[in-house]
Design an enzyme around this catalytic site. Structure first.
Site, short mmCIF file in Angstrom:
data_model
loop_
_atom_site.label_atom_id
_atom_site.label_comp_id
_atom_site.label_asym_id
_atom_site.label_seq_id
_atom_site.Cartn_x
_atom_site.Cartn_y
_atom_site.Cartn_z
N GLY A 20 7.60 2.50 8.88
CA GLY A 20 7.06 1.22 8.47
C GLY A 20 6.56 1.18 7.05
N LYS B 281 1.27 -3.22 9.00
CA LYS B 281 2.31 -2.18 9.05
C LYS B 281 3.54 -2.80 9.69
CE LYS B 281 3.15 2.58 10.58
NZ LYS B 281 2.52 3.76 11.25
N GLY C 50 6.03 4.75 5.32
CA GLY C 50 6.18 6.00 6.05
C GLY C 50 7.48 6.02 6.80
N ASP D 88 -1.33 15.05 14.17
CA ASP D 88 -0.97 14.97 12.75
C ASP D 88 -2.21 14.73 11.90
OD1 ASP D 88 0.69 15.11 10.55
OD2 ASP D 88 1.32 13.01 10.66
N ILE E 238 0.83 -1.20 0.00
CA ILE E 238 0.00 0.00 0.00
C ILE E 238 0.87 1.25 0.00
CG2 ILE E 238 -1.71 1.32 1.29
CD1 ILE E 238 -2.79 -1.32 2.39
#
Length: 344
Positions: free
Chosen positions: A16, A33, A13, A127, A10
């Site tokens: 991960g 993740k 980041g 965030d 997918i």
């Protein structure tokens, strides 16, 4: 990992890589993740621990992405999340036409319910942005990516990092270097997201921190002690000065929208954090009770993920080969639980 079949990648980041996978026994589709440790002696990254702790604190809520499991794997560990089809940034970017007023209301209602639940559980997300608001195959919105989340108290004496939140959604107190702040940083971000939904483009697209502050000041006007009494106490207040600039009416910034929408937007985008409307109060605003009413989730667009994922791509610390079986992990499972519960 033996219980999952990897279906594809997918995105990735800071800490991960995220894979789409299927649980072999149940057939359930999930998102995995994989968090790799740069060096074993460094321990589990704080951002990963915060994400685990925040989601453990919140437990189950229909407006927050569900953490199903955590287990060690190789030189790291894996977080198992419910699978979500896309995110709000994809919705905005791929819309052939601007979202309708009722669709914007629906997304805002789901976002505010999730934020209210987080804040009522003393969690700052820190965030919030469209890319961290995931969309399910049925159109439901859920808050994700709690890597910067922190528990907060109302005592207000705790110091936090000001280097949080993605720049376009960063509250002005953070841009001025504030180390003491509250959940108002999330509410500012909600206002920025609201404006982006109304305009189909970011409200404050600064390319660096100074330009970001200029974008905000250009719209809200140059702050002073009359409109923002605490501004002189902020660490970076005296490091840069701006010429006096009057505010621009928000009606000009988000044209072709209702007076109720503009009024609610104004209540988020104010300089003093304590004056920003809370998520729970915002849900009672007349905006949500005037025609057109919020759309049913079946009336919301369901974008497919593109070839390039909207999340920022970063180089992983170690290459992770999903096909290689790892029967033993160098990470003790009990450490994940222990550190997650003690991290703040």
């Amino acid at each position: 990992m033996d219980q999952y079949s990897i279906l594809g990648r997918i995105g990735e980041g800071a800490h991960g890589i995220v894979f789409k996978a299927k649980h072999i026994e149940t057939g359930e589709t999930v998102a995995l993740k994989k968090v790799a440790l740069r060096r074993l002696e460094d321990g589990i990254p704080n951002q990963a621990l915060r994400e685990i702790k925040a989601l453990q604190e919140i437990e189950d809520n229909q407006y927050v992405v569900k953490l199903k499991d955590v287990f060690p794997h190789g030189t790291g560990f894996v977080l198992v999340f419910e699978y979500m089809l896309s995110d709000l940034s994809e919705v905005i970017r791929n819309s052939q036409r601007p979202l309708t007023a009722s669709q914007v209301k629906s997304y805002m209602m789901m976002l505010l319910k999730g934020v209210a639940f987080c804040h009522e559980n003393s969690i700052m997300h820190r965030d919030l942005k469209p890319a961290n608001l995931l969309i399910s195959s049925t159109g439901h919105l859920k808050i994700a990516d709690f890597g910067l989340a922190r528990l907060f108290s109302n005592e207000g004496d705790r110091l936090y990092s000001h280097q949080v939140a993605t720049r376009w959604y960063r509250a002005p107190e953070l841009l001025y270097g504030a180390r003491k702040y509250d959940e108002g940083v999330d509410l500012w971000a909600v206002g920025c997201i609201f404006g982006e939904l109304l305009n189909n483009s970011p409200l404050f697209p600064g390319e660096n921190d100074i330009e970001q502050l200029c974008c905000v000041l250009r719209v809200l006007g140059t702050p002073n002690q009359k409109v923002w009494p605490e501004i002189t106490e902020l660490p970076d207040y005296n490091k840069i000065t701006f010429k006096e600039n009057p505010p621009i009416p928000l009606e000009e910034i988000v044209p072709d929208t209702s007076p109720q929408a503009v009024d609610l937007l104004k209540k988020f985008l104010v300089y003093p954090s304590k004056q920003r409307i809370s998520a729970r109060q915002a849900l009672l605003h007349p905006y949500f009770f005037t025609d057109p009413l919020p759309a049913h989730h079946s009336e919301l667009p369901i974008p497919q993920r593109g070839g390039k994922h909207s999340r920022q791509r970063m180089q992983p610390p170690h290459e992770f080969t999903v096909d290689r079986p790892l029967h033993e992990s160098v990470v003790d499972p009990s450490l994940i639980q222990k550190h997650a519960m003690s991290c703040s």
